[in-house]
Write a protein that holds these residues in place. Structure first.
Motif, PDB file in Angstrom:
ATOM      1  N   MET A 145       7.863  -0.307 -20.801  1.00 22.70           N
ATOM      2  CA  MET A 145       7.933   1.153 -20.865  1.00 22.70           C
ATOM      3  C   MET A 145       6.543   1.776 -20.968  1.00 22.70           C
ATOM      4  O   MET A 145       6.394   2.984 -20.850  1.00 22.70           O
ATOM      5  CB  MET A 145       8.818   1.609 -22.035  1.00 22.70           C
ATOM      6  N   TRP A 146       5.531   0.927 -21.133  1.00 20.71           N
ATOM      7  CA  TRP A 146       4.144   1.389 -21.134  1.00 20.71           C
ATOM      8  C   TRP A 146       3.359   0.883 -19.927  1.00 20.71           C
ATOM      9  O   TRP A 146       2.674   1.650 -19.265  1.00 20.71           O
ATOM     10  CB  TRP A 146       3.437   0.958 -22.430  1.00 20.71           C
ATOM     11  N   ASP A 147       3.436  -0.409 -19.638  1.00 16.24           N
ATOM     12  CA  ASP A 147       2.545  -0.950 -18.621  1.00 16.24           C
ATOM     13  C   ASP A 147       3.178  -1.070 -17.232  1.00 16.24           C
ATOM     14  O   ASP A 147       2.514  -1.493 -16.291  1.00 16.24           O
ATOM     15  CB  ASP A 147       1.941  -2.286 -19.055  1.00 16.24           C
ATOM     16  N   ASP A 148       4.431  -0.682 -17.083  1.00 21.68           N
ATOM     17  CA  ASP A 148       5.027  -0.595 -15.743  1.00 21.68           C
ATOM     18  C   ASP A 148       6.046   0.537 -15.708  1.00 21.68           C
ATOM     19  O   ASP A 148       7.207   0.360 -15.336  1.00 21.68           O
ATOM     20  CB  ASP A 148       5.684  -1.921 -15.352  1.00 21.68           C
ATOM     21  N   GLN A 149       5.588   1.713 -16.084  1.00 22.60           N
ATOM     22  CA  GLN A 149       6.473   2.876 -16.144  1.00 22.60           C
ATOM     23  C   GLN A 149       7.044   3.238 -14.778  1.00 22.60           C
ATOM     24  O   GLN A 149       8.155   3.759 -14.684  1.00 22.60           O
ATOM     25  CB  GLN A 149       5.716   4.072 -16.724  1.00 22.60           C
ATOM     26  N   GLN A 150       6.303   2.927 -13.707  1.00 23.94           N
ATOM     27  CA  GLN A 150       6.744   3.308 -12.365  1.00 23.94           C
ATOM     28  C   GLN A 150       7.975   2.533 -11.912  1.00 23.94           C
ATOM     29  O   GLN A 150       8.680   2.957 -10.986  1.00 23.94           O
ATOM     30  CB  GLN A 150       5.613   3.138 -11.340  1.00 23.94           C
ATOM     31  N   HIS A 151       8.262   1.416 -12.546  1.00 28.92           N
ATOM     32  CA  HIS A 151       9.477   0.668 -12.244  1.00 28.92           C
ATOM     33  C   HIS A 151      10.503   0.774 -13.378  1.00 28.92           C
ATOM     34  O   HIS A 151      11.701   0.888 -13.126  1.00 28.92           O
ATOM     35  CB  HIS A 151       9.157  -0.813 -11.992  1.00 28.92           C
ATOM     36  N   PHE A 152      10.019   0.736 -14.615  1.00 23.31           N
ATOM     37  CA  PHE A 152      10.920   0.717 -15.762  1.00 23.31           C
ATOM     38  C   PHE A 152      11.795   1.969 -15.823  1.00 23.31           C
ATOM     39  O   PHE A 152      13.031   1.867 -15.835  1.00 23.31           O
ATOM     40  CB  PHE A 152      10.118   0.570 -17.058  1.00 23.31           C
ATOM     41  N   PHE A 153      11.187   3.130 -15.854  1.00 25.85           N
ATOM     42  CA  PHE A 153      11.973   4.344 -16.086  1.00 25.85           C
ATOM     43  C   PHE A 153      12.878   4.733 -14.917  1.00 25.85           C
ATOM     44  O   PHE A 153      14.051   5.076 -15.147  1.00 25.85           O
ATOM     45  CB  PHE A 153      11.061   5.495 -16.513  1.00 25.85           C
ATOM     46  N   PRO A 154      12.421   4.691 -13.675  1.00 24.57           N
ATOM     47  CA  PRO A 154      13.370   4.986 -12.585  1.00 24.57           C
ATOM     48  C   PRO A 154      14.569   4.041 -12.584  1.00 24.57           C
ATOM     49  O   PRO A 154      15.702   4.466 -12.329  1.00 24.57           O
ATOM     50  CB  PRO A 154      12.517   4.814 -11.325  1.00 24.57           C
ATOM     51  N   GLY A 155      14.326   2.756 -12.902  1.00 22.73           N
ATOM     52  CA  GLY A 155      15.426   1.790 -12.912  1.00 22.73           C
ATOM     53  C   GLY A 155      16.417   2.048 -14.031  1.00 22.73           C
ATOM     54  O   GLY A 155      17.637   1.971 -13.834  1.00 22.73           O
ATOM     55  N   VAL A 156      15.902   2.358 -15.212  1.00 22.77           N
ATOM     56  CA  VAL A 156      16.781   2.624 -16.355  1.00 22.77           C
ATOM     57  C   VAL A 156      17.561   3.915 -16.142  1.00 22.77           C
ATOM     58  O   VAL A 156      18.775   3.977 -16.395  1.00 22.77           O
ATOM     59  CB  VAL A 156      15.960   2.686 -17.665  1.00 22.77           C
ATOM     60  N   VAL A 157      16.879   4.956 -15.671  1.00 20.29           N
ATOM     61  CA  VAL A 157      17.552   6.243 -15.418  1.00 20.29           C
ATOM     62  C   VAL A 157      18.623   6.084 -14.345  1.00 20.29           C
ATOM     63  O   VAL A 157      19.744   6.608 -14.483  1.00 20.29           O
ATOM     64  CB  VAL A 157      16.524   7.319 -15.007  1.00 20.29           C
TER      65      VAL A 157
END
Length: 339
Positions: free
Chosen positions: A316-328
């Motif tokens: 959630m810090w070092d790969d926000q570009q994949h983490f958050f879109p995927g979780v959302v």
């Protein structure tokens, strides 16, 4: 000319209506429905039959999508989840910070019998009831130790869940330890690993040299991929506020393997019992084996895997570009029955 005036008037009215709808939606999300003294969504919740209280904070207002965040450690804090504030509000997702018992913002009793997975599961259930979450809206997201807690909660109380998100946690601590020994340890310089193992053999964990070696050679590569001087402030505050007594008792002296009460925890064989929609999140540079995380998604009844290729244990810090879109995307897919 008359038709042009009418058309312009209609467009103006539609534009005003759209703006009002947007304003109403924003106002609704920001409205915490608080009565009496306003507390910014903070609520102290009694747990363990009222003996203690834990800290929670609500952000947003959405009756259909409510996410309870389970932090790692054990006995870290909610603070390293603060990056969620940059992503969830704009998606209209309501979420809750929560410091588990023993953590910095909650009560910190010294009774060592409290620090068991089973008791923490009951604590989560008490928090759920107090926050009035149910299977029409309740998403449980756990990272690291929080992932263990989320899985254990689902195995006992999944009838209360709408969706489950397991971030950066394998379903077996023995497998986690094996991955640390057989994969991650081999990435150290031999002389560095030898010195680390010598300190561990002596159980000299208070030796400052231990973390001096682990920080650049392990934590900055596999826990949160920033140089120590550039570590995000919420992550630093989490480290600062960690309860070392509980952490060491349950996890061991560091993230490099596991040796505490959780050392033999393993629920791989029980994963098929989890029937709610489930997202497992792994990362290429994680302390956890991403292939194991992907395998987990095939064992639960309704699973999906998200890989964060640039991320580590705190994606959630070092790969926000994949983490958050995927979780959302997962939360919204479950919400609209398209998962």
């Amino acid at each position: 000319m008359k038709n042009l005036i009418i058309s312009a008037t209609i467009l103006l009215l539609l534009s005003c209506q759209a703006k009002n709808d947007l304003k109403d939606e924003k106002t609704s999300y920001l409205d915490l429905r608080e009565t009496g003294v306003k507390s910014a969504g903070i609520k102290m919740i009694p747990v363990h039959n009222g003996a203690y209280k834990v800290w929670t904070k609500r952000i947003g207002n959405n009756p259909r999508m409510k996410v309870l965040l389970l932090h790692g450690g054990p006995a870290a804090t909610h603070e390293y989840f603060e990056s969620f504030e940059s992503f969830f509000p704009q998606e209209g997702i309501e979420f809750y910070y929560y410091d588990q018992l023993g953590s910095y913002y909650s009560d910190q009793p010294t009774d060592s019998s409290l620090w068991t997975t089973a008791r923490f599961v009951e604590e989560v259930e008490e928090v759920r009831k107090a926050l009035q979450l149910d299977n029409s809206n309740f998403y449980l997201l756990g990272n690291s130790w929080g992932g263990i807690l989320a899985m254990e909660y689902a195995l006992k109380y999944q009838q209360n869940l709408k969706g489950l998100i397991i971030c950066n946690m394998m379903a077996s601590c023995p497998d986690y330890g094996k991955y640390a020994d057989e994969v991650l340890a081999k990435q150290f310089e031999p002389s560095v690993l030898q010195e680390i193992r010598a300190i561990e053999a002596k159980k000299d964990f208070s030796n400052p040299r231990y973390m001096e070696l682990l920080m650049p050679n392990f934590y900055e590569k596999h826990l949160c991929r920033f140089p120590a001087s550039e570590m995000p402030d919420p992550v630093n505050r989490t480290f600062k506020h960690l309860n070392p007594t509980i952490y060491t008792l349950m996890q061991g002296p560091s993230e490099f393997g596991i040796s505490g009460r959780l050392e033999k925890w393993d629920i791989k064989a029980r994963l098929p019992e989890i029937t709610v929609p489930t997202l497992t999140v792994g990362a290429t540079h994680d302390t956890m084996d991403p292939k194991h995380m992907e395998w987990m998604s095939t064992q639960v009844k309704k699973g999906h895997f998200l890989l964060c290729p640039e991320g580590s244990h705190m994606s959630m810090w070092d790969d926000q570009q994949h983490f958050f879109p995927g979780v959302v995307k997962f939360i919204k897919a479950v919400d609209n029955n398209s998962f």
